[in-house]
Design an enzyme around this catalytic site. Structure first.
Site, PDB file in Angstrom:
ATOM      1  CG  ASP A   1      -1.704   3.384   3.992  1.00 40.62           C
ATOM      2  OD1 ASP A   1      -0.864   3.087   4.857  1.00 40.62           O
ATOM      3  OD2 ASP A   1      -1.408   3.545   2.788  1.00 40.62           O
TER       4      ASP A   1
ATOM      5  CG  ASN B   1      -1.285   2.314  -0.675  1.00 35.96           C
ATOM      6  OD1 ASN B   1      -1.103   3.476  -0.301  1.00 35.96           O
ATOM      7  ND2 ASN B   1      -2.487   1.825  -0.934  1.00 35.96           N
TER       8      ASN B   1
ATOM      9  CG  HIS C   1      -9.193  16.391  13.866  1.00 33.01           C
ATOM     10  ND1 HIS C   1      -9.292  16.114  15.209  1.00 33.01           N
ATOM     11  CD2 HIS C   1     -10.460  16.358  13.378  1.00 33.01           C
ATOM     12  CE1 HIS C   1     -10.558  15.903  15.515  1.00 33.01           C
ATOM     13  NE2 HIS C   1     -11.291  16.057  14.428  1.00 33.01           N
ATOM     14  CG  ASP C   2     -11.937  19.618  14.427  1.00 34.81           C
ATOM     15  OD1 ASP C   2     -11.890  19.402  13.203  1.00 34.81           O
ATOM     16  OD2 ASP C   2     -12.704  19.005  15.199  1.00 34.81           O
TER      17      ASP C   2
ATOM     18  CD  GLU D   1     -15.473  17.445  18.984  1.00 38.01           C
ATOM     19  OE1 GLU D   1     -14.893  18.332  18.360  1.00 38.01           O
ATOM     20  OE2 GLU D   1     -16.217  16.607  18.438  1.00 38.01           O
TER      21      GLU D   1
ATOM     22  CG  ASP E   1     -17.122  13.888  16.076  1.00 40.47           C
ATOM     23  OD1 ASP E   1     -16.181  14.704  16.038  1.00 40.47           O
ATOM     24  OD2 ASP E   1     -18.165  14.007  15.391  1.00 40.47           O
TER      25      ASP E   1
ATOM     26  CG  ASP F   1       0.792   6.780   0.657  1.00 42.18           C
ATOM     27  OD1 ASP F   1       0.226   5.671   0.736  1.00 42.18           O
ATOM     28  OD2 ASP F   1       0.945   7.403  -0.412  1.00 42.18           O
TER      29      ASP F   1
ATOM     30  CG  ASP G   1      -2.951   5.601  -2.004  1.00 41.35           C
ATOM     31  OD1 ASP G   1      -2.344   6.186  -1.078  1.00 41.35           O
ATOM     32  OD2 ASP G   1      -4.024   4.976  -1.817  1.00 41.35           O
TER      33      ASP G   1
END
Length: 561
Positions: A29, A23, A330-331, A257, A200, A21, A25
């Site tokens: 990013d 910035n 990520h899955d 995928e 995907d 991150d 928040d």
């Protein structure tokens, strides 16, 4: 086999919301990725795959795109992405983006126009609409994320179709205008200078047009939509056309995928004239569950079964093309927590053994953020702590199927996609150095013990061993282009294979046991290329692999690349 440039790559997957991150928040990013390019280069990474950064309401964390040509403001703007592509190129790192073209967000302008003008919209046929039957949905198909695939279209007696979440309506690939619009999207991004795409859910683009009910396979009376929506006959027309109109015009890499594709069809997907450069095979990654979309149906597995699935995958892919090898994404849940069953054995040796096993298989290796420092699953105390829509759905489905709330939570803690999405551990500071603000998703509490800063200056760390593994692979062509041949197939605790290229041979041994394992090797014939037990004596007689040892041996007298 003709060598391709992307076969040499070492690919790092970034989940941008959780990587870095810039910035502060609480959300990762694009600038945060740019800031860490030196880290990736030092690791040995040559290509980065970034999960979706396009404009999105983030119902499925970016896999619900509302504008294919704009970036989501929380990640940055186009100038940030241009800067990332340029700076990465200067460091010898290519950028691959996630291509999501099976569906859009329900907030995409096409679908919004359909909602406003359900009978007259020019985009009616961009999506899949069907009339209900006697006040019920058109079919009894269950979506991947639970519930019916059909959602009422307000103001009509019609329903729209979604293979995944209700906010992810499927595009109608039967409509050539839809396809042409999508091809323009693909070509736009390739012209921008990216190296290619991870594609995907691409096997979902063709649906069984008969739209007939399925036998119910749960107490909800529904049947899995994948039986009618995944890798259906006729998909080859769409995939050939996609390749012809986009990918084949560029010297790009494409990673499909492609769940649901049987091995006897792999040649169509990754053969000489295949649709993609390579595809992921999820069969061994999902060995702990009976179904990748039903985590509460657990399976018991052993090393022999894992070995059989890995070798089956490797040999079938070797016959026809090239594979994409991975431990995590990520899955998936964290590999240390999945493949090493005993928590006490989740340590340097088991982490580096797993890494060496997968990175040296035949195919392009993919490393998921945090894997290289040994990040683990994060146990949550209630369902309210989860963000992942699939985990939340499966929690309630598990209880519908008769499991207790405690059992359902246990299943989610084992397999939730949130396990791999927790923010990255850069250091021991608050929030792991990911952000100065509370992150969007709860940190794994072990970040003070497992982080980059702790490992960078430790020569015996998981991170530094990853660097060594990558360097060994990149310096030895048999480990890149060589054929694979299984060894010790009947051994119940050791996975072993040979990589062979033009007379050069490298034998690879991996002990999945917490005990010494005797292996019949004449070490006098070999030089040690890689060993995660540095400095430990290797006896010439009565040789045994140490617990979770990884050992790469090259035949003596060979001139390796």
């Amino acid at each position: 086999m003709l060598k391709k440039w992307w076969q040499r790559e070492v690919i790092y997957q970034i989940y941008p919301k959780s990587f870095n991150d810039s910035n502060h928040d609480g959300i990762g990013d694009i600038k945060g990725i740019t800031q860490k390019l030196d880290y990736l280069k030092t690791l040995g990474i040559t290509m980065v795959w970034i999960c979706p950064v396009f404009k999105s309401p983030m119902a499925d964390n970016g896999y619900d795109i509302s504008d294919f040509y704009q970036l989501n403001p929380e990640f940055g703007d186009m100038e940030d992405l241009d800067e990332l592509i340029l700076e990465a190129k200067e460091k010898g790192i290519k950028i691959v983006l996630d291509l999501v073209i099976n569906h859009t967000s329900d907030e995409h302008p096409w679908f919004q126009d359909l909602l406003e003008n359900p009978k007259s919209s020019k985009y009616r046929d961009y999506y899949i609409l069907k009339q209900g039957k006697e006040g019920q949905p058109p079919t009894n198909w269950r979506s991947v994320f639970g519930g019916s695939v059909w959602e009422p279209l307000e103001g009509t007696d019609e329903y729209y179709f979604h293979s995944f979440h209700v906010k992810q309506p499927d595009l109608n690939w039967e409509n050539e205008h839809v396809r042409k619009e999508l091809y323009e999207v693909v070509n736009y991004w390739l012209e921008k200078g990216i190296a290619g795409f991870r594609v995907d859910a691409i096997t979902f683009i063709k649906k069984d047009q008969r739209f007939e009910n399925l036998p119910a396979d749960g107490v909800d009376g529904l049947g899995k939509c994948t039986k009618k929506t995944r890798n259906q006959p006729g998909i080859e027309k769409f995939l050939h056309e996609l390749n012809r109109e986009t990918f084949s015009k560029y010297n790009c890499v494409t990673i499909g995928e492609a769940p649901g594709v049987p091995y006897d069809q792999y040649g169509d997907y990754i053969g000489e004239d295949g649709y993609f450069s390579m595809i992921f095979d999820f069969k061994y990654a999902d060995l702990d569950v009976a179904s990748g979309s039903e985590w509460f149906r657990r399976t018991d597995w052993n090393v022999q079964e894992l070995k059989r699935m890995i070798f089956k995958s490797q040999l079938e892919i070797q016959k026809v093309g090239w594979g994409a090898n991975f431990l995590e994404n990520h899955d998936q849940n964290r590999s240390l927590s999945k493949y090493i069953k005993e928590a006490d054995n989740r340590n340097f040796y088991s982490a580096t053994m797993l890494a060496a096993l997968f990175i040296n298989l035949r195919g392009t290796p993919f490393i998921y953020q945090g894997q290289e420092i040994g990040m683990t699953n994060f146990e949550r105390e209630s369902i309210e702590e989860f963000d992942d829509i699939s985990s939340i759905d499966q929690y309630y489905r598990a209880m519908e199927e008769g499991f207790s709330a405690e059992e359902a939570l246990h299943f989610m803690n084992l397999r939730s996609r949130d396990n791999s999405r927790t923010p990255f551990h850069w250091n021991s500071e608050e929030n792991g150095g990911f952000s100065k603000k509370r992150p969007w998703l709860g940190m794994n509490e072990n970040y003070t013990l497992i982080n980059v800063e702790k490992q960078e200056n430790d020569p015996n760390s998981i991170l530094n061993f990853y660097k060594e593994i990558i360097k060994v692979r990149q310096s030895n062509e048999p480990l890149i282009y060589g054929e694979i041949e299984p060894l010790l197939e009947n051994n119940s605790t050791v996975i072993a294979y040979k990589r062979r290229l033009q007379g050069e041979e490298i034998d690879c041994y991996f002990n999945f046991s917490s005990e010494n394992q005797k292996v019949d090797i004449d070490l006098s014939c070999y030089d040690v290329l890689l060993n995660n037990y540095k400095g430990a004596a290797i006896p010439a007689q009565d040789f045994k692999l140490y617990p979770y040892q990884s050992l790469l041996l090259s035949k003596k007298g060979m001139v390796l690349s």
